[in-house]
Design a protein around this motif. Structure first.
Motif, PDB file in Angstrom:
ATOM      1  N   TYR A 265      -5.790  -1.807   4.130  1.00  0.00           N
ATOM      2  CA  TYR A 265      -4.486  -1.581   3.507  1.00  0.00           C
ATOM      3  C   TYR A 265      -4.440  -2.046   2.044  1.00  0.00           C
TER       4      TYR A 265
ATOM      5  N   THR B 197      -4.645  -1.615  -2.052  1.00  0.00           N
ATOM      6  CA  THR B 197      -4.294  -0.600  -3.049  1.00  0.00           C
ATOM      7  C   THR B 197      -4.622  -1.150  -4.419  1.00  0.00           C
TER       8      THR B 197
ATOM      9  N   ALA C 192       2.756   1.591  -3.438  1.00  0.00           N
ATOM     10  CA  ALA C 192       1.948   2.006  -4.591  1.00  0.00           C
ATOM     11  C   ALA C 192       1.497   3.452  -4.434  1.00  0.00           C
ATOM     12  N   SER C 193       1.182   3.851  -3.201  1.00  0.00           N
ATOM     13  CA  SER C 193       0.620   5.188  -3.010  1.00  0.00           C
ATOM     14  C   SER C 193       1.589   6.275  -3.449  1.00  0.00           C
TER      15      SER C 193
ATOM     16  N   THR D  55      -2.310  -4.252  -8.120  1.00  0.00           N
ATOM     17  CA  THR D  55      -3.061  -4.262  -6.858  1.00  0.00           C
ATOM     18  C   THR D  55      -2.399  -5.243  -5.892  1.00  0.00           C
TER      19      THR D  55
ATOM     20  N   VAL E  43      -5.784   5.888  -8.856  1.00  0.00           N
ATOM     21  CA  VAL E  43      -5.042   5.146  -7.831  1.00  0.00           C
ATOM     22  C   VAL E  43      -5.798   5.258  -6.515  1.00  0.00           C
TER      23      VAL E  43
ATOM     24  N   ASN F  97      -6.013   4.030  -2.495  1.00  0.00           N
ATOM     25  CA  ASN F  97      -5.236   3.453  -1.390  1.00  0.00           C
ATOM     26  C   ASN F  97      -6.039   3.541  -0.106  1.00  0.00           C
ATOM     27  N   ASN F  98      -6.266   2.393   0.501  1.00  0.00           N
ATOM     28  CA  ASN F  98      -7.040   2.359   1.747  1.00  0.00           C
ATOM     29  C   ASN F  98      -6.097   2.295   2.955  1.00  0.00           C
TER      30      ASN F  98
ATOM     31  N   LEU G 184       0.847  -1.209   0.000  1.00  0.00           N
ATOM     32  CA  LEU G 184       0.000   0.000   0.000  1.00  0.00           C
ATOM     33  C   LEU G 184       0.879   1.255   0.000  1.00  0.00           C
TER      34      LEU G 184
END
Ligand code: GLC
Ligand code: CA
Length: 543
Positions: A535, A537, A345-346, A519, A494, A496-497, A342
């Motif tokens: 978490y 993405t 990627a963020s 992902t 994009v 993102n959690n 996560l």
């Protein structure tokens, strides 16, 4: 340049080739295949120049020589040659705001040489005998120490063994360019400039107003840009392929744009740190607080949007040698794969140049130290004592150091699950504690590594990642850090959690049939709404 990814390597902790417990350049040479397999473009090395190591090499005593504990110039020449066979560039850390007090310039100044006295800020005490100004060192205590027995004081914004250079002196600026040119002649094309935006102190140093911080008097002053332009023109600016990054302490967005707009001929990019202060109570680092996600998201959006609109360029990073590991601060090491990917990627899909800090690519987290003896950094010890002096209990003071210490990220690279994490055959200078869970050979680390490889490849493959714009997405959805990027008919969303639970995200119609580019949750299905697990993405590409 925008499709590059830079790896930050802390030489002291990467790999020890001779069993003395300290990482070294031959150790890096032995591990080149590892760096090649990640496919990074350039490696930023923290300082390995001759230094008493009071601040882990940021106290430089000779800018043109390798500290024997790290190796020899022959090792460096071999390292740069081998890396360049693999098209990996070298970025060196230029610590030019200050020198070690062991540097011969300072030593000559102490011995009475007027030429070198003019390299530093030497001042008389105030008429009442008190220090020249009320400025505080960033490592605690006053920013002035006695200059031998001359009755004068010298300025040090950091440790007392790190004396600030007076950049008003043209000879100092010429020395700085000369040092950069020495390394350019060896083929170095990357330069990271340490605390660059504090080189413009006013010539007439004055007290900070009561209740205000002295840093506002010397940070980002207009003359900093003049000095950077001059340094560029006399050194790295002559290399079309140079990559430069200024470490900018407490900088502002407009200044960051100005430092990095190509037409200004200053720097390729800057590091700023606002997003790494969202777990500081009232801006103070040595405090205990769970981070504020909304503040973090707002900062990421403000800087992403502002840099894009202004035509500036930023370094994207969560970790470095001065920060505790982001996985502990902003996610959860117990959910290591999701958390690490996560975070990766963020920023890797965002606008700017991503930096990977050694060990991040395998999911390394903070060590579990149990006492102050485990810490080496002077800053941690100073802070602990200051907290005790403020009246905190030993337990509470230790808890803060545990969460905030810079040593959290300086622990040796974890190559395997052995007693020293495969870093050394001797006693490591700083101890590892969780190498059984996370190390280069562990399954979870290998999955994280593969995710990083994919992110690096995607940036090379898709212009929307390297060149696209930046627009915030879903700011009203709790715990979502989302952004959209567009470039030449490619559209990237994009998501993102950052929560430890599922979130529901309404997907704009344009993306409902999009391709999943990457992902960490293979079972996802974009439709009118997408449920992103803790978490999670995902990046959706529409073209
Ligand atoms: C930068 C470095 C840090 C060092 C300081 C003083 O912030 O990253 O490690 O202590 O400058 O040189
Ligand atoms: Ca060694």
């Amino acid at each position: 340049m925008h499709n590059q990814v830079i790896y930050q390597l802390y030489p002291k902790s990467f790999y020890d080739s001779n069993g003395d417990g300290i990482g070294d350049l031959r150790g890096v040479i032995e591990k080149i295949d590892y760096l090649v397999s990640l496919n990074v473009d350039m490696i930023w090395f923290n300082p390995f120049f001759v230094s008493p190591q009071n601040d882990n090499g940021y106290d430089v005593a000779d800018y043109r020589a390798i500290d024997p504990r790290f190796g020899t110039m022959a090792d460096f020449d071999e390292l740069i040659a081998k890396l360049s066979e693999h098209h990996i560039g070298v970025m060196l850390d230029m610590v030019l705001n200050h020198t070690s007090t062991a540097h011969q310039w300072f030593q000559k100044a102490l011995a009475g040489d007027a030429k070198y006295q003019a390299y530093y800020y030497l001042r008389d005490p105030k008429p009442d005998g008190s220090l020249p100004t009320n400025w505080q060192s960033k490592f605690g205590g006053p920013a002035w120490s006695a200059f031998g027995n001359t009755g004068k004081y010298y300025l040090h914004l950091y440790d007392r063994t790190q004396a600030d250079l007076d950049w008003h002196n043209p000879e100092v600026r010429a020395e700085a360019a000369d040092i950069v040119n020495f390394w350019r002649a060896k083929g170095v094309r990357g330069f990271r400039f340490d605390v660059l935006n504090v080189i413009g102190k006013s010539d007439s140093l004055v007290d900070a107003e009561p209740g205000t911080e002295s840093k506002f008097l010397y940070t980002d002053t207009p003359i900093v840009q003049t000095y950077i332009k001059e340094l560029a023109a006399h050194s790295f600016g002559q290399d079309p392929d140079s990559v430069t990054v200024g470490e900018m302490s407490s900088t502002g967005l407009q200044q960051a744009v100005a430092y990095t707009k190509p037409e200004n001929h200053e720097l390729s990019m800057v590091f700023q740190f606002h997003h790494l202060k969202v777990d500081y109570v009232d801006g103070q680092k040595w405090t205990a607080m769970r981070y504020d996600f909304n503040a973090l998201r707002k900062l990421l959006h403000t800087w992403g949007t502002g840099m894009a609109q202004g035509g500036g360029w930023q370094a994207l990073f969560w970790n470095n040698h001065d920060q505790p590991r982001a996985i502990d601060r902003f996610a959860d090491p117990k959910q290591r794969y999701a958390s690490a990917t996560l975070l990766a990627a963020s920023i890797h899909l965002s606008r700017g140049t991503p930096y990977i800090y050694m060990g991040e690519e395998i999911g390394m987290s903070d060590p579990d130290y149990t006492g102050m003896n485990d810490y080496v950094d002077i800053e941690a010890h100073n802070a602990y004592n200051a907290l005790l002096a403020q009246g905190l209990s030993a337990h509470d003071a230790f808890a803060i150091v545990h969460a905030k210490a810079r040593d959290n990220s300086r622990t040796p690279m974890q190559w395997d699950d052995g007693a020293t994490a495969g870093f050394t055959t001797g006693t490591p200078w700083l101890k590892s504690t969780n190498q059984r869970v996370v190390n280069v050979e562990a399954a979870v680390s290998q999955r994280i590594f593969a995710f990083y490889q994919k992110l690096i490849a995607l940036r090379k493959q898709f212009n929307v990642i390297s060149e696209g714009d930046y627009q915030p997405f879903g700011e009203n959805i709790d715990w979502l850090y989302g952004y959209q990027r567009d470039f030449g008919g490619q559209h990237l969303l994009v998501l993102n959690n950052f929560a430890d639970h599922d979130i529901e995200i309404p997907i704009p119609s344009a993306f409902q049939k999009a391709q999943i580019l990457i992902t960490n949750e293979p079972s996802l299905n974009p439709a009118a709404t997408l449920t992103l697990p803790a978490y999670g993405t995902v990046a959706l590409l529409q073209q």
